[in-house]
Structure formats: C-alpha cells, structure tokens
Design a protein around this motif. Sequence first.
Motif, PDB file in Angstrom:
ATOM      1  N   GLY A 245       5.876   5.018 -22.210  1.00  0.00           N
ATOM      2  CA  GLY A 245       6.230   3.580 -23.435  1.00  0.00           C
ATOM      3  C   GLY A 245       8.068   3.557 -23.265  1.00  0.00           C
ATOM      4  O   GLY A 245       8.468   2.710 -24.532  1.00  0.00           O
ATOM      5  N   PHE A 246       8.663   4.324 -22.810  1.00  0.00           N
ATOM      6  CA  PHE A 246      10.388   4.270 -22.477  1.00  0.00           C
ATOM      7  C   PHE A 246      10.569   3.161 -21.370  1.00  0.00           C
ATOM      8  O   PHE A 246       9.346   3.013 -20.650  1.00  0.00           O
ATOM      9  CB  PHE A 246      10.922   5.108 -21.664  1.00  0.00           C
ATOM     10  N   GLY A 247      11.263   2.129 -21.907  1.00  0.00           N
ATOM     11  CA  GLY A 247      11.509   0.689 -21.275  1.00  0.00           C
ATOM     12  C   GLY A 247      10.120  -0.053 -21.656  1.00  0.00           C
ATOM     13  O   GLY A 247       9.693   0.045 -22.121  1.00  0.00           O
ATOM     14  N   GLY A 248      10.373  -0.720 -20.013  1.00  0.00           N
ATOM     15  CA  GLY A 248       9.165  -1.771 -20.640  1.00  0.00           C
ATOM     16  C   GLY A 248       8.418  -2.371 -19.165  1.00  0.00           C
ATOM     17  O   GLY A 248       8.928  -2.088 -17.832  1.00  0.00           O
ATOM     18  N   ILE A 249       7.386  -3.725 -19.136  1.00  0.00           N
ATOM     19  CA  ILE A 249       7.238  -3.687 -18.066  1.00  0.00           C
ATOM     20  C   ILE A 249       7.950  -5.211 -17.369  1.00  0.00           C
ATOM     21  O   ILE A 249       8.092  -5.112 -16.180  1.00  0.00           O
ATOM     22  CB  ILE A 249       5.538  -4.240 -18.017  1.00  0.00           C
TER      23      ILE A 249
ATOM     24  N   PRO B 221      12.352   3.082  -4.216  1.00  0.00           N
ATOM     25  CA  PRO B 221      11.647   3.435  -4.612  1.00  0.00           C
ATOM     26  C   PRO B 221      10.675   4.425  -5.431  1.00  0.00           C
ATOM     27  O   PRO B 221       9.836   4.774  -6.102  1.00  0.00           O
ATOM     28  CB  PRO B 221      10.151   3.680  -3.064  1.00  0.00           C
ATOM     29  N   ALA B 222      10.858   6.070  -4.853  1.00  0.00           N
ATOM     30  CA  ALA B 222      11.118   7.039  -5.854  1.00  0.00           C
ATOM     31  C   ALA B 222      11.666   6.576  -7.565  1.00  0.00           C
ATOM     32  O   ALA B 222      10.308   7.229  -8.411  1.00  0.00           O
ATOM     33  CB  ALA B 222      11.761   7.692  -4.714  1.00  0.00           C
ATOM     34  N   LEU B 223      13.080   6.109  -7.566  1.00  0.00           N
ATOM     35  CA  LEU B 223      12.809   5.808  -9.011  1.00  0.00           C
ATOM     36  C   LEU B 223      12.369   4.850  -9.051  1.00  0.00           C
ATOM     37  O   LEU B 223      11.826   4.790 -11.051  1.00  0.00           O
ATOM     38  CB  LEU B 223      14.196   5.052  -9.150  1.00  0.00           C
ATOM     39  N   PHE B 224      11.746   4.347  -8.286  1.00  0.00           N
ATOM     40  CA  PHE B 224      10.542   2.596  -9.087  1.00  0.00           C
ATOM     41  C   PHE B 224       9.474   3.550  -9.497  1.00  0.00           C
ATOM     42  O   PHE B 224       8.973   3.119 -10.668  1.00  0.00           O
ATOM     43  CB  PHE B 224      10.369   1.505  -8.052  1.00  0.00           C
ATOM     44  N   VAL B 225       9.114   4.649  -9.101  1.00  0.00           N
ATOM     45  CA  VAL B 225       7.981   4.545  -8.967  1.00  0.00           C
ATOM     46  C   VAL B 225       7.645   5.271 -10.529  1.00  0.00           C
ATOM     47  O   VAL B 225       6.962   5.705 -11.214  1.00  0.00           O
ATOM     48  CB  VAL B 225       7.617   6.117  -8.010  1.00  0.00           C
ATOM     49  N   ALA B 226       8.906   6.868 -10.547  1.00  0.00           N
ATOM     50  CA  ALA B 226       9.084   7.277 -12.289  1.00  0.00           C
ATOM     51  C   ALA B 226       8.913   5.886 -12.930  1.00  0.00           C
ATOM     52  O   ALA B 226       9.018   7.005 -14.085  1.00  0.00           O
ATOM     53  CB  ALA B 226      10.743   8.237 -11.975  1.00  0.00           C
ATOM     54  N   LEU B 227       9.795   5.035 -12.987  1.00  0.00           N
ATOM     55  CA  LEU B 227      10.636   4.148 -14.622  1.00  0.00           C
ATOM     56  C   LEU B 227       9.284   3.661 -14.580  1.00  0.00           C
ATOM     57  O   LEU B 227       8.946   3.423 -15.709  1.00  0.00           O
ATOM     58  CB  LEU B 227      11.184   3.410 -13.739  1.00  0.00           C
ATOM     59  N   VAL B 228       7.651   3.280 -12.874  1.00  0.00           N
ATOM     60  CA  VAL B 228       6.346   2.274 -13.968  1.00  0.00           C
ATOM     61  C   VAL B 228       5.858   3.338 -14.941  1.00  0.00           C
ATOM     62  O   VAL B 228       5.751   3.528 -15.998  1.00  0.00           O
ATOM     63  CB  VAL B 228       6.041   2.665 -12.877  1.00  0.00           C
ATOM     64  N   LEU B 229       6.224   5.258 -14.006  1.00  0.00           N
ATOM     65  CA  LEU B 229       5.122   5.669 -15.598  1.00  0.00           C
ATOM     66  C   LEU B 229       5.651   6.388 -16.485  1.00  0.00           C
ATOM     67  O   LEU B 229       4.729   6.648 -17.174  1.00  0.00           O
ATOM     68  CB  LEU B 229       4.582   7.676 -13.572  1.00  0.00           C
TER      69      LEU B 229
ATOM     70  N   GLU C 230       0.766  -1.196  -0.249  1.00  0.00           N
ATOM     71  CA  GLU C 230      -0.062  -0.035  -0.171  1.00  0.00           C
ATOM     72  C   GLU C 230       0.737   0.845   0.108  1.00  0.00           C
ATOM     73  O   GLU C 230       0.466   2.261  -0.630  1.00  0.00           O
ATOM     74  CB  GLU C 230      -0.818  -0.371   1.244  1.00  0.00           C
ATOM     75  N   LYS C 231       1.814   1.110   1.129  1.00  0.00           N
ATOM     76  CA  LYS C 231       2.747   2.713   0.724  1.00  0.00           C
ATOM     77  C   LYS C 231       3.019   2.675  -0.525  1.00  0.00           C
ATOM     78  O   LYS C 231       3.146   3.994  -1.188  1.00  0.00           O
ATOM     79  CB  LYS C 231       4.557   1.799   1.830  1.00  0.00           C
ATOM     80  N   LEU C 232       3.916   1.579  -1.220  1.00  0.00           N
ATOM     81  CA  LEU C 232       3.814   2.175  -2.697  1.00  0.00           C
ATOM     82  C   LEU C 232       2.993   2.657  -3.923  1.00  0.00           C
ATOM     83  O   LEU C 232       3.336   3.611  -4.408  1.00  0.00           O
ATOM     84  CB  LEU C 232       4.510   0.811  -3.604  1.00  0.00           C
ATOM     85  N   VAL C 233       1.568   2.148  -3.712  1.00  0.00           N
ATOM     86  CA  VAL C 233       0.489   1.947  -4.081  1.00  0.00           C
ATOM     87  C   VAL C 233       0.883   4.140  -3.781  1.00  0.00           C
ATOM     88  O   VAL C 233      -0.042   4.990  -4.909  1.00  0.00           O
ATOM     89  CB  VAL C 233      -0.403   1.898  -3.745  1.00  0.00           C
ATOM     90  N   HIS C 234       0.805   4.582  -2.137  1.00  0.00           N
ATOM     91  CA  HIS C 234       0.171   5.430  -2.338  1.00  0.00           C
ATOM     92  C   HIS C 234       1.290   6.734  -3.028  1.00  0.00           C
ATOM     93  O   HIS C 234       0.806   7.983  -3.341  1.00  0.00           O
ATOM     94  CB  HIS C 234       0.414   5.739  -0.929  1.00  0.00           C
ATOM     95  N   LEU C 235       2.582   6.039  -2.988  1.00  0.00           N
ATOM     96  CA  LEU C 235       3.569   7.108  -3.176  1.00  0.00           C
ATOM     97  C   LEU C 235       3.636   7.081  -5.077  1.00  0.00           C
ATOM     98  O   LEU C 235       3.408   7.818  -5.363  1.00  0.00           O
ATOM     99  CB  LEU C 235       4.787   5.776  -3.371  1.00  0.00           C
ATOM    100  N   LEU C 236       2.855   6.278  -5.014  1.00  0.00           N
ATOM    101  CA  LEU C 236       2.757   5.930  -6.716  1.00  0.00           C
ATOM    102  C   LEU C 236       1.417   7.749  -6.891  1.00  0.00           C
ATOM    103  O   LEU C 236       1.656   7.755  -7.678  1.00  0.00           O
ATOM    104  CB  LEU C 236       2.175   5.288  -8.081  1.00  0.00           C
ATOM    105  N   LEU C 237       0.385   7.316  -6.515  1.00  0.00           N
ATOM    106  CA  LEU C 237      -0.520   8.585  -7.389  1.00  0.00           C
ATOM    107  C   LEU C 237      -0.437   9.816  -6.205  1.00  0.00           C
ATOM    108  O   LEU C 237      -0.741  10.719  -6.603  1.00  0.00           O
ATOM    109  CB  LEU C 237      -1.593   8.233  -5.480  1.00  0.00           C
ATOM    110  N   MET C 238       0.065   9.773  -5.212  1.00  0.00           N
ATOM    111  CA  MET C 238       0.854  10.896  -4.509  1.00  0.00           C
ATOM    112  C   MET C 238       1.547  11.601  -5.963  1.00  0.00           C
ATOM    113  O   MET C 238       1.551  12.942  -5.835  1.00  0.00           O
ATOM    114  CB  MET C 238       1.570  10.971  -3.939  1.00  0.00           C
ATOM    115  N   THR C 239       2.667  10.554  -6.378  1.00  0.00           N
ATOM    116  CA  THR C 239       3.157  11.024  -7.088  1.00  0.00           C
ATOM    117  C   THR C 239       2.795  11.086  -8.519  1.00  0.00           C
ATOM    118  O   THR C 239       3.870  13.074  -9.362  1.00  0.00           O
ATOM    119  CB  THR C 239       4.626   9.955  -7.805  1.00  0.00           C
ATOM    120  N   VAL C 240       2.180  11.058  -8.948  1.00  0.00           N
ATOM    121  CA  VAL C 240       1.279  11.282 -10.685  1.00  0.00           C
ATOM    122  C   VAL C 240       0.187  12.935 -10.244  1.00  0.00           C
ATOM    123  O   VAL C 240       0.137  13.081 -11.017  1.00  0.00           O
ATOM    124  CB  VAL C 240       0.209  10.186 -10.599  1.00  0.00           C
ATOM    125  N   GLY C 241      -0.283  12.735  -8.819  1.00  0.00           N
ATOM    126  CA  GLY C 241      -0.837  14.178  -8.488  1.00  0.00           C
ATOM    127  C   GLY C 241      -0.018  14.933  -8.122  1.00  0.00           C
ATOM    128  O   GLY C 241      -0.094  16.518  -8.861  1.00  0.00           O
TER     129      GLY C 241
END
Lengths: 251, 206
Positions: B94-98, B80-88, A143-154
């Motif tokens: 469409g950069f990188g892959g899954i 996690p910050a890098l991971f999130v940026a990569l996922v986005l 869940e923490k990762l999901v929160h981080l993702l959602l906040m980042t997108v925002g």
Amino acid sequence: MISALPLAPRSHWIGGLDPRLRILSALLFALVTVSLTKLSTALVAFVLAAALAASLGTGLRVLLRRFLALEGFMLILLVTLPFTVSGEPLVTLGPLAASGSGVALAVEILLKANSIALVLLTLVGSLEPVVLGHALARLGVPEKLVHLLLMTVGQVHLLREEFVRLRQAMRARAFVPRSNRHTWNSYGWLLGMLLVRSAERSRRMMAAMRCRCFRGHFHLLDSIQWRRADTTWALGLGLPLAALAILDRLS
Amino acid sequence: MAHIPDGVLSAPLLITGGLVSAGLLLVSLRQLDYDRLPQAAMLSATFFVAALISVPIGPSSVHLLLNGLMGLLLGWTAVPALFVALVLQAIFFGFGGILVLGVNTLNLALPALLCALLLRPLLRRLAPGRGFWLGAAAGGLGVLATGALVALSLGLSGEAFRPAAQVLLVTYLPLALVESFVTGTAVAFLHRVAPDLLLHTEASSG
C-alpha cells in the motif's frame, strides 16, 4: 515480506472472481475516487473501501498499520496544507492561520489515498502472484514485463531470507545501527554482499532453466473465464461508483 | 519517501507521467532480451529487499532509494526493474498508489537514467580504490534528483502544495548524504570482490 501478506483464503467469495475483473475494479475505484471533489463524497468512498476490506476480515489490521505508518510524505503534506490554503482562519498560531478549507483538503487527501490503498490491497494484493501475472498478461501488459514481475516476486522472498541471514550475522557480532560512518559502511557491505549473492543465484537459476529447455519464453497456461458471479460483482461495484460520481457533481 | 500516494497530484500530471513512463518502459523492454530477464529480476528483487533497510539518522530513520545505484549497474534495465518494484510495493504494502504509478516511476527512473548516462561510462576505466567515489556520486545524484522531481510534481499540482514541496526537498538532503556513503561503500566492495559483476552488466546491456 511477501509470505507475511494477508492472503485471502481460497474458499472466500472473492477468490471466485475473475482476477482481471479484480484488477479493473481496483482501477475503476481509484479513478472515481481521485476525481471526487468533495469531502463528503470522499468519506463515502472511504466507507465503501473499508466495508470491502472488512468483509474480507483483514481490513482493520491493515488499515491501522497503514494509518500508523504514515509516511514522511503524507505527514509533511498534512501539516502544511491547513496553513497554505487560503480561507476562514480556524486556529491562529502567531503569524500562521490554519484555514478550515485547508484542513478539509488535507483530510480529503488522506481519505482518498487510504481508500484507494485499501481497495488495492484487498482486491489485487490478495491475488496469488502467479494469477496476478497471468491476469496482467491477459489484460495486454507486455509479456516481458509480466515475466520480469513474476520472476522478481519469486526471488524477493529468497533474497529476503538471505538478507535476514546476513543481518543476523551482523547482530551476532554486536552490530547496532547508529548515525555514524561505521553503520553506513556496514550497510554498504551488506548491500554489496547481497548483490554478489543474488548475481550468483541468477546465474544458477538461468543454468537450471536452460537444463529444462527454457528458450526465453514462458507459456501462460491458464483458463480464466468470465462467470455469472463476475457480472453480479461488476454491477455491484459499478452502480455505487457511478452514483458516487454523479452525487459528487450534483450538489 | 519517494512514493506519492493517490489523490494528491492533478490529472494532467498523472496522465503525462503515465504516458511518458509507458514510453520509457517500451523502449527499455525492447532492449532487454529474455536471456537477461533472470538477472534483471534478481537485481530488481535485491533492490526491493534492500529498500527495507532502515538507516537511523539522528532521532529518525530513512529508507534507501537505491535508484542511482540501479542506474549505474543496470542502465536502461533500471526502468522496468524500478517499475516492477513500485508495483509490488503498491499492491502488497500500500505504498504509493495505482494511478500515480507513472509519475512515481518517472521520479525514480529519470535520475537512474541520468546516473547511467553520466557515470556508467566511467565504470569501465575505474582505477582501483576509486569505486567509492563513483558509487557515492551515483547515490547522491539519484536521491537529489528524485527529491527535486518529487518536489516538482507536488509544486506543479497546485499553489497550496508549494511550501510542502520545499520542506520535502530539505528532508532529502540527509538521505542523500547517507545514501551516498552506503552506495559508495557498496560499489567499492563490488569493485574489489566481484569486478566482473560491474563490467558484466556494463558490457551486455549498454
């Protein structure tokens, strides 16, 4: 950038699918496509991906943009592979010989990478970020990762506005990027300023959330349910993919 | 540049990369408490946006990686910050892959952790005017280590990829030069303008 994305209209058939199913389908497609060993089957996978993207209307534009913006990485790979894979020489350039099997491998990689990216953009990229976050949480992502993702997108789009503003201020002062120390320093200051502003913003955001009784936890409020359309879709994608995998192993 | 697309790397490499980066993510998430999420998200978003800057270099242009600076500023939270940026970047651009997400995360996160380990302790007793060198070291180290890891992942995937890996490694050199100038200036700027930003992140998540 996020706001400029080709979002699928809500009314579209794909909007009715379970978001978890869309994520899993993209994963399954990627797994099958990566495991393919022949150029012909990779081509079929690409046609499948292109058809899916085209049925959503945004396919061709995205595809063209992706092919045009070939990254340095792919470019290097595509140029060197024909010369490094041994096989019947196709073209000879002095001491170098481009082999047919090398060209085939390069094309195969190009097809696989692009078809996976297309499916990912079509099925997952068109999800609204909030829905995507919830679906990921329901699939067992921490869940923490999901929160981080959602906040980042925002925040991405707010920061992008900030970035555009700063960049415009530089342009107003006749800044033109070149390969020199002045450019690098200016970009360094731009980056530093962006970090300072974002730190301030995050402090304000935290304070505002505390005022609204945020206790370090978001509740995921949604009701994702499996429907008959989802079963149809799962079969509609699963069977061709299975056939593709078998076809690849057979001949 | 550091985004390896799907369909290139071999299966053992993909599985190893996925498992190791999942482990790193779990460790770093455990250290990150909910109170610090907004800050981490904000920095993750900043780096995502800053990676869009294209810096001209000769006839071509490069995009900054910024993983060294992230390691310096964020420590473990950089993972996690890098991971999130990569996922986005993967699902929206469409950069990188899954399936290569694990390997791509490792290629960026390991150098970030290296910078955190080597250079973060120096942040606290940074003499005035020395910020540039620390930032430049982080930027250069981050890019060079990432280049080495990307080349290594290619080289390990098959004999045919070796020459491409070597060419790739050379292309990382100019990027390392540019990035160390940019991150050096950025850290010097932060040190002068908002020293608490450097020290604050240092004190609370180390």
